[in-house]
Design an enzyme around this catalytic site. Structure first.
Site, short mmCIF file in Angstrom:
data_model
loop_
_atom_site.label_atom_id
_atom_site.label_comp_id
_atom_site.label_asym_id
_atom_site.label_seq_id
_atom_site.Cartn_x
_atom_site.Cartn_y
_atom_site.Cartn_z
N SER A 60 -2.52 65.39 63.69
CA SER A 60 -1.59 66.52 63.75
C SER A 60 -2.20 67.71 64.49
CB SER A 60 -1.23 66.98 62.33
OG SER A 60 -0.71 65.92 61.57
N1 SAH Z 1 -3.39 63.42 58.19
C1 SAH Z 1 -3.63 62.73 59.45
C2 SAH Z 1 -2.39 62.56 60.31
C3 SAH Z 1 -1.54 61.56 59.73
S1 SAH Z 1 -0.41 60.64 60.74
C4 SAH Z 1 -4.72 63.40 60.26
O1 SAH Z 1 -5.20 64.48 59.89
O2 SAH Z 1 -5.12 62.81 61.26
C5 SAH Z 1 0.36 59.85 59.33
C6 SAH Z 1 -0.45 58.76 58.67
O3 SAH Z 1 0.29 58.32 57.54
C7 SAH Z 1 -0.66 57.54 59.55
O4 SAH Z 1 -2.02 57.24 59.65
C8 SAH Z 1 0.12 56.44 58.85
O5 SAH Z 1 -0.44 55.15 58.98
C9 SAH Z 1 0.10 56.92 57.40
N2 SAH Z 1 1.16 56.37 56.55
C10 SAH Z 1 2.47 56.18 56.85
N3 SAH Z 1 3.13 55.65 55.78
C11 SAH Z 1 2.21 55.52 54.79
C12 SAH Z 1 2.26 55.01 53.45
N4 SAH Z 1 3.39 54.55 52.91
N5 SAH Z 1 1.12 55.01 52.72
C13 SAH Z 1 -0.06 55.47 53.24
N6 SAH Z 1 -0.17 55.95 54.51
C14 SAH Z 1 0.94 55.97 55.27
#
Ligand code: SAH
Length: 222
Positions: A60
Protein backbone atom coordinates in the site's frame (compact mmCIF):
# COMPACT_ATOMS: atom_id res chain seq x y z
CA UNK A 1 21.53 11.24 13.15
CA UNK A 2 20.49 12.98 9.96
CA UNK A 3 17.33 12.04 8.12
CA UNK A 4 17.73 11.59 4.36
CA UNK A 5 15.83 13.98 2.08
CA UNK A 6 13.54 11.33 0.63
CA UNK A 7 12.25 10.52 4.13
CA UNK A 8 11.70 14.20 4.95
CA UNK A 9 9.75 14.61 1.70
CA UNK A 10 7.62 11.59 2.53
CA UNK A 11 6.81 12.88 6.01
CA UNK A 12 5.76 16.22 4.48
CA UNK A 13 3.54 14.36 2.01
CA UNK A 14 2.00 12.37 4.89
CA UNK A 15 1.27 15.56 6.85
CA UNK A 16 -0.37 17.10 3.78
CA UNK A 17 -2.58 14.02 3.48
CA UNK A 18 -3.79 14.39 7.06
CA UNK A 19 -1.39 12.13 8.98
CA UNK A 20 -0.60 14.38 11.94
CA UNK A 21 -0.10 11.90 14.80
CA UNK A 22 3.61 12.25 15.59
CA UNK A 23 3.89 8.64 16.82
CA UNK A 24 2.60 7.41 13.45
CA UNK A 25 4.89 9.76 11.50
CA UNK A 26 7.87 8.62 13.54
CA UNK A 27 7.01 4.90 13.08
CA UNK A 28 6.86 5.41 9.30
CA UNK A 29 10.12 7.35 9.35
CA UNK A 30 11.81 4.51 11.27
CA UNK A 31 10.55 1.77 8.91
CA UNK A 32 12.78 1.22 5.86
CA UNK A 33 10.19 0.87 3.07
CA UNK A 34 12.93 -0.19 0.64
CA UNK A 35 13.19 -3.47 2.60
CA UNK A 36 9.60 -4.28 1.54
CA UNK A 37 9.81 -3.26 -2.15
CA UNK A 38 10.46 -5.63 -5.01
CA UNK A 39 14.02 -4.95 -6.33
CA UNK A 40 12.82 -3.39 -9.60
CA UNK A 41 10.96 -0.65 -7.65
CA UNK A 42 13.69 0.25 -5.17
CA UNK A 43 14.08 3.74 -6.62
CA UNK A 44 10.39 4.37 -5.88
CA UNK A 45 10.45 3.16 -2.28
CA UNK A 46 9.78 6.63 -0.85
CA UNK A 47 7.23 7.78 -3.42
CA UNK A 48 3.71 7.97 -2.15
CA UNK A 49 2.40 5.21 -4.40
CA UNK A 50 1.26 1.62 -4.08
CA UNK A 51 3.74 -0.88 -5.57
CA UNK A 52 3.06 -4.35 -7.01
CA UNK A 53 4.40 -7.36 -5.09
CA UNK A 54 4.09 -11.07 -5.96
CA UNK A 55 0.80 -12.95 -6.51
CA UNK A 56 -1.01 -9.90 -7.94
CA UNK A 57 -0.93 -8.19 -4.53
CA UNK A 58 0.17 -4.68 -3.55
CA UNK A 59 2.32 -2.85 -1.03
CA UNK A 60 0.00 0.00 0.00
CA UNK A 61 0.96 3.65 -0.49
CA UNK A 62 2.57 5.27 2.58
CA UNK A 63 -0.28 7.77 3.01
CA UNK A 64 -2.80 4.92 3.11
CA UNK A 65 -0.66 3.09 5.68
CA UNK A 66 -0.36 6.35 7.64
CA UNK A 67 -4.07 7.14 7.60
CA UNK A 68 -5.06 3.59 8.58
CA UNK A 69 -2.45 3.44 11.35
CA UNK A 70 -3.66 6.78 12.67
CA UNK A 71 -7.31 5.67 12.42
CA UNK A 72 -6.84 2.62 14.66
CA UNK A 73 -5.29 4.75 17.39
CA UNK A 74 -2.96 2.02 18.61
CA UNK A 75 -1.39 2.14 22.06
CA UNK A 76 1.80 0.63 23.50
CA UNK A 77 -0.08 -2.02 25.48
CA UNK A 78 -2.37 -3.15 22.66
CA UNK A 79 -2.64 -6.58 21.13
CA UNK A 80 -3.32 -5.94 17.43
CA UNK A 81 -4.48 -8.20 14.58
CA UNK A 82 -3.76 -7.46 10.91
CA UNK A 83 -5.45 -9.37 8.08
CA UNK A 84 -3.40 -9.30 4.83
CA UNK A 85 0.33 -9.34 5.67
CA UNK A 86 1.39 -8.81 2.04
CA UNK A 87 4.94 -7.41 2.08
CA UNK A 88 4.86 -6.96 5.87
CA UNK A 89 5.27 -3.15 5.68
CA UNK A 90 2.04 -2.19 7.48
CA UNK A 91 2.75 -4.87 10.11
CA UNK A 92 6.25 -3.46 10.71
CA UNK A 93 4.96 0.09 11.13
CA UNK A 94 2.32 -1.13 13.61
CA UNK A 95 4.81 -3.29 15.50
CA UNK A 96 6.62 -0.12 16.61
CA UNK A 97 3.45 1.19 18.24
CA UNK A 98 1.88 -1.83 19.95
CA UNK A 99 2.77 -4.65 22.33
CA UNK A 100 2.26 -7.52 19.91
CA UNK A 101 1.11 -7.66 16.30
CA UNK A 102 -0.60 -10.79 14.94
CA UNK A 103 -0.80 -10.95 11.15
CA UNK A 104 -2.56 -13.40 8.80
CA UNK A 105 -1.81 -13.97 5.09
CA UNK A 106 -3.33 -16.54 2.73
CA UNK A 107 -0.41 -16.63 0.22
CA UNK A 108 2.30 -18.75 1.80
CA UNK A 109 5.27 -17.42 -0.28
CA UNK A 110 4.31 -13.80 0.53
CA UNK A 111 4.17 -14.67 4.22
CA UNK A 112 7.56 -16.41 4.08
CA UNK A 113 9.14 -13.30 2.50
CA UNK A 114 7.52 -11.02 5.08
CA UNK A 115 8.74 -13.25 7.93
CA UNK A 116 12.29 -13.11 6.53
CA UNK A 117 12.07 -9.29 6.52
CA UNK A 118 10.88 -9.21 10.15
CA UNK A 119 13.86 -11.36 11.13
CA UNK A 120 16.30 -9.24 9.13
CA UNK A 121 14.98 -6.04 10.73
CA UNK A 122 15.09 -7.72 14.17
CA UNK A 123 11.40 -7.15 14.82
CA UNK A 124 10.48 -9.53 17.62
CA UNK A 125 6.86 -8.69 18.41
CA UNK A 126 5.18 -9.91 15.22
CA UNK A 127 3.52 -13.33 15.16
CA UNK A 128 2.28 -14.57 11.79
CA UNK A 129 -0.18 -17.16 10.54
CA UNK A 130 -0.72 -18.71 7.13
CA UNK A 131 -4.50 -18.80 6.97
CA UNK A 132 -7.80 -17.27 5.93
CA UNK A 133 -8.43 -13.94 7.61
CA UNK A 134 -12.22 -14.37 7.33
CA UNK A 135 -11.91 -16.66 10.36
CA UNK A 136 -9.67 -14.26 12.29
CA UNK A 137 -7.38 -15.83 14.90
CA UNK A 138 -9.76 -17.30 17.52
CA UNK A 139 -7.09 -18.76 19.80
CA UNK A 140 -5.48 -15.32 20.27
CA UNK A 141 -8.69 -13.27 20.61
CA UNK A 142 -9.71 -10.81 21.93
CA UNK A 143 -7.74 -8.08 20.16
CA UNK A 144 -7.66 -4.41 21.20
CA UNK A 145 -7.33 -3.33 17.58
CA UNK A 146 -7.94 -5.06 14.23
CA UNK A 147 -6.84 -3.72 10.83
CA UNK A 148 -7.73 -5.32 7.50
CA UNK A 149 -5.64 -4.40 4.44
CA UNK A 150 -7.73 -6.21 1.80
CA UNK A 151 -11.36 -5.36 1.06
CA UNK A 152 -14.13 -7.80 2.03
CA UNK A 153 -17.58 -7.20 0.53
CA UNK A 154 -19.02 -7.11 4.04
CA UNK A 155 -17.63 -6.84 7.57
CA UNK A 156 -16.40 -10.35 8.58
CA UNK A 157 -18.45 -11.42 11.62
CA UNK A 158 -15.54 -13.36 13.15
CA UNK A 159 -13.46 -10.18 13.32
CA UNK A 160 -16.18 -8.26 15.17
CA UNK A 161 -16.54 -11.23 17.55
CA UNK A 162 -12.77 -11.22 18.20
CA UNK A 163 -12.62 -7.50 18.99
CA UNK A 164 -12.37 -6.56 22.67
CA UNK A 165 -15.05 -4.29 24.14
CA UNK A 166 -13.68 -0.75 23.69
CA UNK A 167 -11.73 -1.97 20.63
CA UNK A 168 -11.50 -0.54 17.10
CA UNK A 169 -11.68 -2.34 13.75
CA UNK A 170 -10.52 -0.44 10.65
CA UNK A 171 -11.19 -1.97 7.25
CA UNK A 172 -12.04 -1.17 3.64
CA UNK A 173 -15.41 -2.63 2.60
CA UNK A 174 -16.91 -2.98 -0.86
CA UNK A 175 -17.21 -5.49 -3.65
CA UNK A 176 -16.55 -2.95 -6.38
CA UNK A 177 -13.16 -1.19 -6.18
CA UNK A 178 -14.74 2.07 -7.27
CA UNK A 179 -17.07 1.96 -4.29
CA UNK A 180 -14.89 0.84 -1.41
CA UNK A 181 -15.14 2.76 1.84
CA UNK A 182 -12.71 2.76 4.74
CA UNK A 183 -14.78 2.06 7.86
CA UNK A 184 -13.98 2.32 11.56
CA UNK A 185 -16.06 0.17 13.89
CA UNK A 186 -16.02 0.71 17.64
CA UNK A 187 -17.24 -2.10 19.89
CA UNK A 188 -18.96 -0.87 23.03
CA UNK A 189 -20.88 -2.62 25.81
CA UNK A 190 -24.07 -1.62 23.94
CA UNK A 191 -23.10 -2.80 20.46
CA UNK A 192 -21.04 -1.71 17.46
CA UNK A 193 -20.84 1.86 16.11
CA UNK A 194 -19.61 2.40 12.56
CA UNK A 195 -18.17 5.51 10.90
CA UNK A 196 -17.04 6.06 7.33
CA UNK A 197 -13.54 7.56 6.96
CA UNK A 198 -12.62 7.73 3.26
CA UNK A 199 -12.94 6.27 -0.22
CA UNK A 200 -10.15 3.72 -0.86
CA UNK A 201 -9.02 1.06 -3.36
CA UNK A 202 -7.72 -2.24 -2.02
CA UNK A 203 -7.30 -5.74 -3.44
CA UNK A 204 -10.25 -7.96 -2.52
CA UNK A 205 -10.28 -10.02 0.65
CA UNK A 206 -10.63 -13.46 -0.86
CA UNK A 207 -12.34 -16.45 0.78
CA UNK A 208 -10.51 -19.74 1.19
CA UNK A 209 -6.90 -20.59 0.47
CA UNK A 210 -5.09 -20.23 -2.91
CA UNK A 211 -3.36 -22.88 -4.99
CA UNK A 212 0.36 -22.35 -4.32
CA UNK A 213 1.79 -19.87 -6.81
CA UNK A 214 -1.58 -18.54 -7.93
CA UNK A 215 -2.31 -14.82 -8.14
CA UNK A 216 -5.70 -13.38 -7.34
CA UNK A 217 -5.82 -11.69 -10.73
CA UNK A 218 -6.33 -8.14 -9.49
CA UNK A 219 -4.11 -5.37 -8.33
CA UNK A 220 -4.96 -2.44 -6.12
CA UNK A 221 -3.91 1.14 -6.14
CA UNK A 222 -4.23 1.80 -2.44
N1 SAH B 1 -0.59 -4.93 4.36
C1 SAH B 1 0.14 -5.21 3.12
C2 SAH B 1 -0.66 -4.92 1.86
C3 SAH B 1 -1.68 -5.92 1.70
S1 SAH B 1 -2.31 -6.30 0.09
C4 SAH B 1 1.46 -4.49 3.07
O1 SAH B 1 1.75 -3.66 3.94
O2 SAH B 1 2.23 -4.77 2.15
C5 SAH B 1 -3.59 -7.38 0.73
C6 SAH B 1 -3.11 -8.72 1.22
O3 SAH B 1 -4.24 -9.39 1.76
C7 SAH B 1 -2.57 -9.62 0.11
O4 SAH B 1 -1.29 -10.06 0.43
C8 SAH B 1 -3.57 -10.76 0.04
O5 SAH B 1 -3.01 -12.01 -0.32
C9 SAH B 1 -4.13 -10.78 1.46
N2 SAH B 1 -5.45 -11.41 1.60
C10 SAH B 1 -6.53 -11.31 0.79
N3 SAH B 1 -7.56 -12.04 1.28
C11 SAH B 1 -7.11 -12.62 2.43
C12 SAH B 1 -7.69 -13.52 3.39
N4 SAH B 1 -8.95 -13.96 3.26
N5 SAH B 1 -6.94 -13.91 4.44
C13 SAH B 1 -5.65 -13.48 4.59
N6 SAH B 1 -5.04 -12.64 3.71
C14 SAH B 1 -5.75 -12.23 2.65
Amino acid sequence: MTTPNHKIRLVMELRRSGVTDTRVLSAIERTPREAFCPPQFLDRAYEDTALPIAHGQTLSAPTVVGLMTQAIDVGARHKVLEVGTGSGYQASVLSLLCRRLYTIERHKPLLADAEARFRELRINNIVSLHGDGWAGWPTQAPFDRIIVTAAPDEVPVALVDQLAVGGLLVLPVGRDKREQRLLRLRKTGQGVQSEELAAVRFVPMVSGMPEDGAADGQRNSA
